[in-house]
Structures are given as C-alpha cells and as structure tokens.
Scaffold this motif. Structure first.
Motif, PDB file in Angstrom:
ATOM      1  N   GLU A  10       3.327  43.965  20.399  1.00 35.44           N
ATOM      2  CA  GLU A  10       4.490  43.195  19.939  1.00 35.44           C
ATOM      3  C   GLU A  10       4.436  41.753  20.440  1.00 35.44           C
ATOM      4  O   GLU A  10       4.864  40.833  19.741  1.00 35.44           O
ATOM      5  N   ARG A  17      10.875  39.584   6.665  1.00 37.68           N
ATOM      6  CA  ARG A  17      10.486  40.783   7.414  1.00 37.68           C
ATOM      7  C   ARG A  17       9.288  41.463   6.751  1.00 37.68           C
ATOM      8  O   ARG A  17       8.375  41.931   7.442  1.00 37.68           O
ATOM      9  N   VAL A  50       6.219  39.808   7.694  1.00 35.63           N
ATOM     10  CA  VAL A  50       5.858  40.172   9.067  1.00 35.63           C
ATOM     11  C   VAL A  50       5.108  41.510   9.063  1.00 35.63           C
ATOM     12  O   VAL A  50       4.110  41.685   9.767  1.00 35.63           O
ATOM     13  N   GLU A  51       5.591  42.458   8.263  1.00 36.90           N
ATOM     14  CA  GLU A  51       4.919  43.761   8.168  1.00 36.90           C
ATOM     15  C   GLU A  51       3.486  43.596   7.704  1.00 36.90           C
ATOM     16  O   GLU A  51       2.561  44.216   8.252  1.00 36.90           O
ATOM     17  N   CYS A  91       1.376  41.406  10.499  1.00 37.40           N
ATOM     18  CA  CYS A  91       1.102  42.058  11.786  1.00 37.40           C
ATOM     19  C   CYS A  91       0.732  43.527  11.666  1.00 37.40           C
ATOM     20  O   CYS A  91       0.292  44.149  12.648  1.00 37.40           O
ATOM     21  N   SER A 104       9.013  45.550  13.036  1.00 39.70           N
ATOM     22  CA  SER A 104       9.186  44.173  12.562  1.00 39.70           C
ATOM     23  C   SER A 104      10.581  43.657  12.895  1.00 39.70           C
ATOM     24  O   SER A 104      10.743  42.522  13.369  1.00 39.70           O
TER      25      SER A 104
END
Length: 303
Positions: A238, A257, A260-261, A264, A271
C-alpha cells in the motif's frame, strides 16, 4: 511388484501430526506415490536398453533410475501437464486392466500432488544421457502447509495438482505473479488465470494485489499464525501504491478509484483505503460526490 512393495512397506515409517483434536498419520512416502513412480518406470522405460530399473532405498530418500530418456515431448518443465505418452502402451493398458492404476496418465499428477500436500519437497526428476532418475524425499519440510491443506480439503473439494503447486509457491515466496503461476502449474497464462480466479472467488484462499501479483488472504495467514508478516507485506504494497498514485497525479490532473485499481492492481476495498490514507495525509483531495469521484493533488487545489 508385490515383492518390491514388501521391501518398501518394511521401511516406510509413520509420523503422527496433531491437527486440532485429531492426529493425522503421515507416512514417509505415500504408498500410492511409490506405486505410481514404480509403474511409471515400468511403463515409460526403454526396453531396447538392456539396463535394469534400479530402486535405491536410503534413510531419507528413495531413488528410482529408469533406462531411457523422457518420452518424446516431455521435459522437467511440462511433466505435470503434458498428455501421457507411454513408451509402452500395451504395458500401460495391462496395468490398468489389472487395477494397478485407476486411470492411465495420472501418475505424475499423483506423485507431485501427494508429496507437496503432505508438506514434503517436490519430486526431483533428473534427465541423464540414457536414463531418468526420480528422487523422493521423506523429510517433512512444512508441517504448516500440511495442516492447512488438510483443513481446507475438509471444507472444499480436493485441490488439483496445479492448485497445490501454486499454493506451495506462495507459502514459500509470499507472492506469485501470473507468469510465475503459469510456470509453476505448467499451463498457459489463460489457463492459470482460471485457476487463480477459482482460488480467489470460490475458495477465498488468495487475493489479487499489486497488478498481476497474488498473495494469501488474511484468513489464510491466520491459519499459519503469521498475521504480522501478512500485515507487513500488505503495508509495504500500500505504501508503494501511494507513491505510484502521487507520481501519476504529478503527470495527470485527476485519478479515479478504478484507475487506481488498474494502476496498482488493488481490489476496490484496498483502493479506497489507500486513497483515504492519502486524503488523511493531506496529499490529495476528493473532487465530486458520485460514483465518478476524482482525486487530485492537494497542492494543485491550493494553487
């Protein structure tokens, strides 16, 4: 066959493993593993070679040496998944009719699956110029893994050899990538994705983390009594995710979001948690209050 089994059984000792309220009796070598190894040697040996099949019993190892190379197309990297191609088809069919084997072609699967599931090392196949050697080792390398597999198979149906190989790799290395999983299971990336999805969705054993990386769920780490290591791994991922998000926002105005998924490799829950952490640190701010929420750097808003 019977005479060899008699010698084998006289040397095959039992270790009692406590699992909850019950004791599990674990043999040095599962009887079916030794039988399959012996049948494979007799089925796949080269009968034009005048050498004999040699079985050597050591205190902690059994060596089976087999005249001839691997069957055509088979090597140590595909021995689990390659379709069975017995060098001596009639012998293979005869063993099946005599009920020595349940189904032709399952031998190597059984050898790998049962040895790994019992917390022992993987079978060791070595190809020499005119022979193949299989080494089976009796040592219990990972009692935790044995206990975990035993408990899980009481809840679910039995694991496939590919699943066992993947879970053993994660237990030893903490994580596994998609390409590593395909290599360990000896299947294509597309096929291993189906296996991984089943372990995630149906069995709740692993979870997808950073991009194409997979690790055990918290529930599984609890089984291994290793929650601290799980937390450290997760916190490290994280933290890396936060750095990636900030780097992305230094080059782009917004991030969502879902982005972000994808960026990462996090789940939706992870997320949200990472984005909240960045907001709490005043690194980013939320723009909007809908499903299409966007986030941008706090310094950009101040400017």
């Amino acid at each position: 066959m019977d005479r060899i089994h008699h010698i084998f059984e006289n040397q095959n000792t039992i270790q009692n493993i406590q699992i909850g309220l019950f004791k599990l009796e674990v043999l040095d070598y599962p009887i079916n593993v030794f039988q399959e190894a012996l049948l494979n040697a007799m089925t796949h040996r080269d009968y034009e070679n005048q050498s004999s099949i040699i079985i050597k019993f050591y205190p902690e190892e059994i060596h089976i040496e087999n005249p001839g190379a691997f069957p055509e197309g088979v090597n140590s990297k595909n021995i689990i998944s390659h379709l069975s191609t017995p060098r001596n088809k009639l012998i293979a069919e005869t063993f099946q009719k005599l009920k020595y084997v349940q189904r032709s072609g399952q031998g190597v699967d059984i050898i790998f699956k049962d040895m790994l599931a019992l917390g022992k090392s993987a079978p060791d196949y070595t190809l020499f110029s005119n022979s193949v050697q299989l080494i089976l080792r009796s040592a219990m390398e990972d009692i935790e893994f044995l206990k975990f597999i035993t408990k899980e198979e009481e809840k679910h149906s039995t694991f496939s050899v590919q699943e066992i190989c993947i879970l053993k790799y994660i237990k030893s290395n903490k994580k596994i990538s998609l390409s590593e999983a395909a290599e360990v299971a000896q299947v294509s990336n597309q096929s291993v994705q189906v296996i991984l999805n089943d372990l995630i969705q149906k069995k709740n054993i692993i979870q997808r983390e950073h991009r194409n990386s997979y690790m055990f769920t918290h529930r599984v780490y609890a089984e291994f009594e290793n929650q601290i290591e799980y937390i450290k791994d997760k916190e490290f991922d994280e933290q890396k995710g936060e750095v990636m998000i900030l780097e992305y926002l230094s080059k782009n105005e917004f991030i969502t979001r879902r982005e972000v998924e994808r960026l990462c490799g996090f789940s939706a829950t992870t997320s949200k948690r990472v984005l909240k952490s960045l907001r709490d640190k005043d690194e980013i701010v939320l723009i909007g209050q809908s499903s299409s929420n966007k986030y941008k750097l706090k310094t950009d808003v101040n400017d």
